[in-house]
Design an enzyme around this catalytic site. Structure first.
Site, PDB file in Angstrom:
ATOM      1  N   GLU A  56      21.529  27.729  27.089  1.00  0.00           N
ATOM      2  CA  GLU A  56      22.663  27.866  27.997  1.00  0.00           C
ATOM      3  C   GLU A  56      23.197  26.509  28.443  1.00  0.00           C
ATOM      4  OE1 GLU A  56      19.660  31.141  29.267  1.00  0.00           O
ATOM      5  OE2 GLU A  56      19.647  29.218  28.209  1.00  0.00           O
ATOM      6  N   ALA A 158      -1.759  38.435  -0.328  1.00  0.00           N
ATOM      7  CA  ALA A 158      -1.088  38.758  -1.586  1.00  0.00           C
ATOM      8  C   ALA A 158      -2.122  39.353  -2.513  1.00  0.00           C
ATOM      9  CB  ALA A 158      -0.466  37.510  -2.201  1.00  0.00           C
ATOM     10  N   ASP A 204     -10.905  27.880  -2.936  1.00  0.00           N
ATOM     11  CA  ASP A 204      -9.564  27.428  -3.331  1.00  0.00           C
ATOM     12  C   ASP A 204      -9.239  25.986  -2.947  1.00  0.00           C
ATOM     13  OD1 ASP A 204      -9.218  29.996  -4.259  1.00  0.00           O
ATOM     14  OD2 ASP A 204      -8.182  30.688  -2.449  1.00  0.00           O
ATOM     15  N   GLY A 300      -9.533  35.386   3.416  1.00  0.00           N
ATOM     16  CA  GLY A 300      -9.929  36.347   2.403  1.00  0.00           C
ATOM     17  C   GLY A 300     -10.174  37.717   3.008  1.00  0.00           C
TER      18      GLY A 300
END
Length: 380
Positions: A56, A158, A204, A300
């Site tokens: 604002e 995923a 990983d 995981g």
């Protein structure tokens, strides 16, 4: 007087401005403001960083004298309290704004309707609730954190169509395509922290940084590691690089020598319970005390399962690749936990949306938990 369609057009512009700052306002909400007078936009602003000007104020500075008699479209109720900046509601009143259209009411207990009340008491017309659902979704992490002081946790994984996050050999590159991976990096930018388990680090060796086509902020990297098995060569450690800081959550029983070695590498080590496993609810409370408002959980199956068992996941973003990998028990699942005895106890996903991202499918929703007491530790 502006018509409802015009109101929505200007509010959507304010929402777009707010969205552009997601990931960089810290514990503050993202807010956009558009000032309109006689059918012209005379001022625009978005809150960009904690401690700096609110949306604002920036819009009013742009409008100058033309703010008098204008309508302000604000995605979140103007604040009414003194924090790092003065109250925006007072600034709007002094500027002579005639009308304020608010998308959502601020859940902050210090505001919670008082900003709207102050505007109304000063003769400013206030209309609230326009595109409130969109505005609340944009600030869902803030809305939880400001009330509970706990981070908003988004679980992302995923997997293949049979729910596997890697092959039986451990190979996981790549399950999803490049468009889905790019979207994940955007998600990282918009969260204050990324959390994984020690299993992911060992398997990983991820960097857990934000890698976008344009420069982006790197979130805090959080590793759940009860025995401090994180290698000193792990890419998740800071190693003096400007890629964000690293926090390792462990237990009181972890070797002191490992703690010293990891801290020498630039990591911060935080004890979460006496062990043998990291106390996940305690970990979330401690992250809240550190003013970490949001966590992207990229662990995981076991860490994701433990977070779900403890009702610590607020949102799930699940990518499914159009492929099967098989492998049975040797191939890790996207979620793994002890399970329930009755189907009525199952964790349900509500408010689901589905979209395609390249060749992959992204399912987003909000876990709904049965009324049962949860375990508090992560099995390793």
């Amino acid at each position: 007087m502006l018509q409802p369609l015009q109101d929505e057009t200007y509010m959507r512009l304010a929402l777009q401005m707010a969205q552009s700052a997601q990931g960089q306002t810290g514990v503050n909400p993202v807010v956009g403001c558009v000032l309109v007078k006689d059918g012209r936009i005379v001022g625009m602003g978005a809150h960009l960083r904690r401690g700096e000007g609110h949306a604002e104020v920036l819009a009013l500075q742009m409008a100058g004298a033309e703010a008098a008699g204008a309508t302000a479209y604000v995605t979140l109720e103007p604040c009414s309290h003194y924090g790092r900046t003065p109250p925006c509601s007072d600034r709007l009143i002094r500027s002579g704004v005639r009308r304020v259209v608010v998308a959502s009411v601020d859940p902050n207990p210090l505001v919670a309707g008082s900003g709207i009340a102050r505007l109304k008491c000063s003769g400013v017309r206030v209309d609230a609730g326009l595109l409130a659902e969109e505005a609340n979704a944009m600030n869902e992490a803030f809305n939880k954190f400001i009330v509970t002081r706990l981070p908003f946790v988004t679980m992302k994984n995923a997997s293949t169509l049979d729910g596997k996050i890697a092959a039986r050999t451990g190979d996981s590159k790549w399950i999803t395509g490049a468009p889905a991976r790019e979207l994940v990096h955007t998600m990282r930018h918009r969260h204050a922290a990324i959390m994984v388990g020690i299993g992911t680090v060992l398997a990983d060796d991820p960097e857990l940084t934000t890698r976008l086509a344009v420069p982006a902020l790197h979130p805090l990297r959080v590793v759940v590691d009860s025995q401090l098995r994180t290698p000193l060569s792990a890419r998740v450690l800071p190693a003096g690089q400007d890629e964000g800081s690293t926090l390792i959550l462990t237990t009181a029983g972890a070797p002191a020598s490992r703690r010293e070695a990891l801290e020498a590498q630039g990591a911060k080590v935080l004890t979460c319970g006496s062990g043998p496993h990291v106390d996940l609810p305690l970990a979330m409370r401690l992250l809240g005390e550190m003013e970490v408002p949001s966590v992207l959980l990229e662990g995981g199956g076991r860490l994701s399962g433990a977070m779900l068992e403890n009702r610590l996941v607020d949102k799930a973003v699940l990518f499914f690749a159009p492929k099967w990998i098989g492998g049975g028990a040797q191939a890790p699942d996207n979620v793994s936990f002890g399970g329930f005895g009755r189907m009525s106890e199952a964790i349900r996903l509500a408010g689901m949306t589905v979209q395609t991202v390249g060749d992959d499918v992204c399912l987003t929703g909000y876990p709904q938990y049965a009324e049962e007491e949860a375990s508090s530790c992560l099995p390793e």
